[in-house]
Design an enzyme around this catalytic site. Sequence first.
Site, PDB file in Angstrom:
ATOM      1  N   GLY A 116      41.468  43.425  46.374  1.00 32.34           N
ATOM      2  CA  GLY A 116      42.164  42.145  46.052  1.00 32.34           C
ATOM      3  C   GLY A 116      42.202  42.063  44.653  1.00 32.34           C
ATOM      4  O   GLY A 116      42.692  42.851  44.004  1.00 32.34           O
ATOM      5  N   SER A 117      42.207  40.833  44.106  1.00 32.02           N
ATOM      6  CA  SER A 117      42.636  40.513  42.768  1.00 32.02           C
ATOM      7  C   SER A 117      41.675  40.878  41.730  1.00 32.02           C
ATOM      8  O   SER A 117      42.446  41.087  40.495  1.00 32.02           O
ATOM      9  CB  SER A 117      42.539  38.882  42.860  1.00 32.02           C
ATOM     10  OG  SER A 117      43.530  38.257  43.540  1.00 32.02           O
ATOM     11  N   THR A 118      40.592  41.564  42.036  1.00 35.23           N
ATOM     12  CA  THR A 118      40.184  42.341  40.817  1.00 35.23           C
ATOM     13  C   THR A 118      40.771  43.484  40.408  1.00 35.23           C
ATOM     14  O   THR A 118      40.827  44.123  39.338  1.00 35.23           O
ATOM     15  CB  THR A 118      38.875  42.732  41.278  1.00 35.23           C
ATOM     16  OG1 THR A 118      38.829  43.756  42.482  1.00 35.23           O
ATOM     17  CG2 THR A 118      37.634  41.826  41.702  1.00 35.23           C
TER      18      THR A 118
END
Length: 486
Positions: free
Chosen positions: A215-217
């Site tokens: 995801g956004s990591t």
Amino acid sequence: MIRYIRWCAYFCALLLVALLVNIARVQVWESAAYGANPSNKRPAIERYAEPRGDILVDGRPVTGSRDSGQLLRYERTYRNGPLYAPVTGFASQTYGTSFVERAEDAVLSGTDPGLSAFPLWYELARGRPGGGNVATTVRAALQEAAYRGLAGKRGAVAAVEPATGRILALVSSPSYDPSVLSGTGAGPKGAWARLNADPAKPMLNRALRETYPPGSTFKIVTAAAALDAGVVTDVDAPTQTPDPYPLPGTSTLLPNAATGCEDASMAEAVQWSCNTVMAKIGVQVGLRGMVEAAQRFGFNDGGLRVPSWVSRSNFDTDMSRDQLALSAIGQFNTKATPLQMAMVAAAVADGGEVKTPYLVERTTQDDGDPVRRADQRTLGRAMDPGTALRLQELMVKVVEDGTGRNAAIPGAVVGGKTGTAQHGVGNAGTPYAWFISWARAKGAAVPAVAVAVVVEDASAVRGDISGNGAAAPIARAVMEAALAER
């Protein structure tokens, strides 16, 4: 008469030679086959005739041996078995070994030549020295903080020391007690069947062996690629990105969970986790640039050992532009282990260099004399030092005034990045909550720890799953434990 005696002597000599040849055949050429024959119980009896060496955490054993009084005499025992199972693995007379128990089996079982100054003597005497000990890099306080934080929810935590690569915590939840697999008979067999049938997969080491969409990591990787490639030269400049963003070559619109992402800068996109901006930036970097950047962090490397093998984290090398846009925000086929994402955070914290993570600090003889020490190595440079400094600033802003406020620690500098990863058919699965971070005591020269947390608890309400709500408090507890030990 003498002639017949002579022929008889020749015949007896021939029989003697044949006997010697047969003995040589059995003991030299066929010995390995006889030794490996399942009907030959002598190797197993010899293997378990003496206590096994111990695995150490903070210099104290988390394993032991118990005299069972059975044919396979000594059985493995574990102290705080579920807490350390992702580190130790199991050692079973029935099912073999796993993780450190397997990777360092020669030392623990006493068969490593380095355990004796005269290994040939033990070979000739058909004996062996006592089992050696394996000292791990794990810190008990960090391990316990991570385990308490997950509180039985499905997920994992990996924590590393950025400057060295030492793995300070490795937790997988739910866990199991490896001691139930020790010994022989119905008990271990029943436990093995139950554990393998459990839908929660307690024997799966999620920190090392499970891969998740990050995801956004993953936007930290995309931001590093953009800065190194010169695609972004001013992190505060508007990016002219619409909201929603049309995926290249399609009519599909990519939305944002956050507000205020239209024409946001890259700094704002990291701070508030704007999908549109980071997807567009990933497309501008291009497939080749994104692949090379991901690989510098350790993606697509199937050879990582810590010393147990680690599942390969994936970033596709052949994609269309719309697929690249999704991959740049940690979706599509992008997958990562928690350890890999801890390495991403550690690279930012350590000025752009990726240290090889390792779990075994040293091995010793049973009396403490050294056998081997770990060599600190580097996988390479993931980004320019200037890029790392800029990303440190962006990650600190995420914690101080962004999506990761729950990771803030008074008196420390903390950088982080939240992530909420969709998965399942039509993204119908409960999202995974991610948080990656690093922490440095104010005034300290180097960060104390880098952490990655993923929570995949399917029992949670879908709207409550978020990196800041579910994962950041766990990361904060681990970072606090690390800072307290400095």
